[in-house]
Scaffold this active site. Structure first.
Site, PDB file in Angstrom:
ATOM      1  N   GLY B  29       0.897  -1.295   0.126  1.00 33.20           N
ATOM      2  CA  GLY B  29      -0.082  -0.039   0.054  1.00 33.20           C
ATOM      3  C   GLY B  29       0.900   1.158  -0.132  1.00 33.20           C
ATOM      4  O   GLY B  29       0.457   2.201  -0.124  1.00 33.20           O
ATOM      5  N   CYS B 237     -26.839 -10.043 -17.538  1.00 32.59           N
ATOM      6  CA  CYS B 237     -26.140  -9.849 -18.703  1.00 32.59           C
ATOM      7  C   CYS B 237     -27.086 -10.374 -19.923  1.00 32.59           C
ATOM      8  O   CYS B 237     -27.569 -11.420 -19.879  1.00 32.59           O
ATOM      9  CB  CYS B 237     -24.921 -10.617 -18.715  1.00 32.59           C
ATOM     10  SG  CYS B 237     -24.255 -10.585 -20.544  1.00 32.59           S
ATOM     11  N   CYS B 240     -25.040 -13.546 -21.587  1.00 27.84           N
ATOM     12  CA  CYS B 240     -24.768 -14.868 -20.943  1.00 27.84           C
ATOM     13  C   CYS B 240     -25.565 -15.040 -19.912  1.00 27.84           C
ATOM     14  O   CYS B 240     -25.475 -16.081 -19.286  1.00 27.84           O
ATOM     15  CB  CYS B 240     -23.315 -14.720 -20.593  1.00 27.84           C
ATOM     16  SG  CYS B 240     -23.012 -13.850 -19.177  1.00 27.84           S
ATOM     17  N   CYS B 262     -22.042  -7.890 -19.697  1.00 31.37           N
ATOM     18  CA  CYS B 262     -20.833  -8.223 -18.784  1.00 31.37           C
ATOM     19  C   CYS B 262     -19.883  -7.111 -19.392  1.00 31.37           C
ATOM     20  O   CYS B 262     -19.453  -7.126 -20.601  1.00 31.37           O
ATOM     21  CB  CYS B 262     -20.293  -9.502 -18.975  1.00 31.37           C
ATOM     22  SG  CYS B 262     -21.447 -10.866 -18.218  1.00 31.37           S
ATOM     23  N   CYS B 268     -17.796 -13.270 -20.361  1.00 37.38           N
ATOM     24  CA  CYS B 268     -19.165 -13.809 -21.121  1.00 37.38           C
ATOM     25  C   CYS B 268     -18.840 -14.398 -22.152  1.00 37.38           C
ATOM     26  O   CYS B 268     -19.604 -15.288 -22.303  1.00 37.38           O
ATOM     27  CB  CYS B 268     -19.462 -12.019 -21.402  1.00 37.38           C
ATOM     28  SG  CYS B 268     -21.174 -12.006 -21.932  1.00 37.38           S
TER      29      CYS B 268
END
Lengths: 256, 276
Positions: B29, B237, B240, B262, B268
């Protein structure tokens, strides 16, 4: 009784010039001390040294911490000093814009110190912000307004609320009434006096306005050219000034 | 291609970047400064990500490049071709087959594995930037863990919108220490930051690299009474049928027609293939 703040031989130089020198005093809990003097006399330099914004060249500033008693804030590590700065200390700037975040709402401004000491409950933070805005006479419906939409007096009151929300024990004030018109000044002084008495705050107030110290301060320190020329109880110093400069200062006030 | 050194950058530069990456991995970080180079593309097109990718690529790697979830948009195509030319590495659009994935603002839906590296393109690495303009001050705030200001932003969100309205670049706390900007991924992807793969973040213009080692604890900042909530469009979606993936909204005509598909094209397409 142990002092809350103990200052010993404090000095700050700007190159060869003196900012302030040979300053020593004790401040006891619940006491309000005024520092007066003309522009350039070292009042603000002294205040900034005490509050840890400037590093003094010489001397010690010992503060009675809750956990460990008297600690020298000059030699303290920066994280510790910053922690003091957002818990036990408060600093009220002359210009509210220096002490506020102008692009953050009033509520956010008051809440910042709470969040800095790990308050993580939005409802509680907001409730405390509303409570404090009320105490400084800002109505609840202004909580989501930005300080830019506030008048000068309101900004100053907001700055005070933001500083006092974490229940500090020592408040530094740099010309808190500077730049405000007299009626607004009077209300602000009333408010400050009430808060100081109710919360049992200790405070150090820097000002060139003798009326402010007459109303608020228990003790007075008069500065000239970086040195303290006279100290004593406020009424004593103002009613019976001993040092030539103090006499000049007191007699310079216009009587209406 | 013999005109270029492997992966475009010279070896000394790659060593310098690798040192920054190692330091970043050692302090999860923390933003490590590095001497970002001029790349043959404009700032804002992924110069940081490209330099990090160039430093970690080996001739045996298989590269996948994602642009907002898709493999076939300009940024993805041009960066993929860049490394095909300058490094001659194999490329793929399959998340499962890639060993190095460079991404712009999405994390693949398919969970990543321990033998994979994901490289993020970062425009602004400093999470405190728009709250505190001074870089000197923000560095000090990171050093002293002085993060009250970050919550002021979330407070302002709730007071203005009734909920935390930050939808992307949602700040996270890494291993209870550094507050980090996860690059502008949607906050839907934030929970996935806790993953098995190595995550590297490169900001070219800002000259910063930071990193998350595998299984690093990453917590999205929030309030007790306003907990963090990953959000997505409330649809399935259209191609899909997935109800769990992040969706893009597509305007299809001028009469208000729209579809949700997607954002992760590989995910997808794989689902459509499997269903067929």
């Amino acid at each position: 009784m142990t002092p809350l703040l103990q200052v010993e031989n404090l000095a700050k130089y700007y190159g060869a010039r003196i900012g302030c020198a040979d300053v020593s005093f004790d401040l006891y809990p619940g006491e309000v001390m005024g520092i007066v003097g003309e522009s350039g006399s070292g009042k603000s330099t002294l205040l900034n040294c005490l509050a840890g914004h400037l590093k003094p060249d010489h001397g010690a500033v010992r503060f009675a911490t809750r956990a460990e008693g008297l600690r020298d804030t000059v030699t303290m590590s920066e994280p510790e000093r910053r922690m003091l700065g957002r818990t036990d200390w408060a600093f009220v700037h002359q210009h509210a814009r220096d002490g506020l975040r102008m692009n953050v709402s009033a509520g956010g401004n008051v809440g910042e110190r709470l969040m800095a000491v790990n308050a993580r409950h939005y409802g509680d933070i907001r409730a405390q912000a509303i409570d404090w805005l009320g105490r400084v006479e800002i109505t609840e419906d202004r909580i989501d307004d930005r300080p830019t939409a506030f008048s000068g007096g309101m900004q100053q009151r907001l700055q005070i609320a933001r500083n006092l929300v974490t229940g500090p024990r020592l408040v530094f004030m740099d010309e808190p009434t500077g730049g405000l018109d007299v009626s607004v000044q009077a209300r602000l002084l009333d408010l400050l006096r009430g808060l100081v008495r109710d919360m049992g705050l200790s405070a150090i107030i820097v000002t060139h306005d003798l009326a402010v110290v007459r109303l608020l301060a228990d003790r007075l320190m008069v500065m000239k050219d970086g040195h303290v020329v006279e100290t004593g109880l406020t009424d004593q110093v103002l009613d019976d000034p001993q040092h030539g400069y103090t006499q000049l200062l007191v007699s310079s006030v216009l009587q209406v | 291609m013999t005109e270029y050194n492997f992966a475009y950058l010279d070896e000394q530069t790659k060593r310098m970047i690798r040192r920054a990456i190692l330091k970043g991995l050692a302090i999860p970080g923390y933003q490590v400064p590095f001497a970002s180079r001029e790349m043959p593309m404009p700032y804002g097109w992924g110069t940081g990500g490209v330099q990090v990718s160039a430093a970690v690529l080996t001739p045996d790697d298989t590269l996948k490049v994602i642009d907002q979830g898709a493999d076939d948009t300009t940024n993805a195509v041009s960066i993929r071709r860049f490394f095909q030319r300058t490094a001659g590495v194999a490329v793929t659009e399959k998340t499962t087959q890639a060993s190095v994935i460079q991404t712009r603002h999405r994390i693949p839906e398919q969970a990543l594995r321990e033998d994979q590296i994901i490289v993020y393109q970062v425009p602004i690495p400093e999470p405190l930037r728009f709250l505190e303009p001074s870089e000197v001050e923000t560095r000090k705030m990171h050093a002293l863990e002085d993060y009250g200001l970050m919550h002021v932003k979330l407070y302002e969100d709730i007071s203005q919108h009734g909920a935390i309205a930050t939808a992307y670049a949602y700040p996270v706390k890494v291993e209870g220490r550094y507050v980090m900007d996860p690059s502008p991924i949607p906050k839907f992807d934030n929970p996935k930051l806790d993953m098995a793969a190595i995550q590297l973040f490169g900001a070219g213009r800002e000259q910063r690299i930071y990193a998350l080692p595998p299984y690093t604890k990453v917590v999205s900042l929030d309030f007790d009474d306003y907990p963090f909530q990953p959000t997505k469009a409330e649809h399935a979606c259209a191609l899909c049928g997935s109800t769990t993936s992040y969706l893009d909204e597509l305007i299809t005509d001028d009469a208000g027609g729209r579809m949700f598909i997607c954002s992760d094209t590989d995910y997808c397409a794989t689902r459509v293939e499997e269903a067929a």
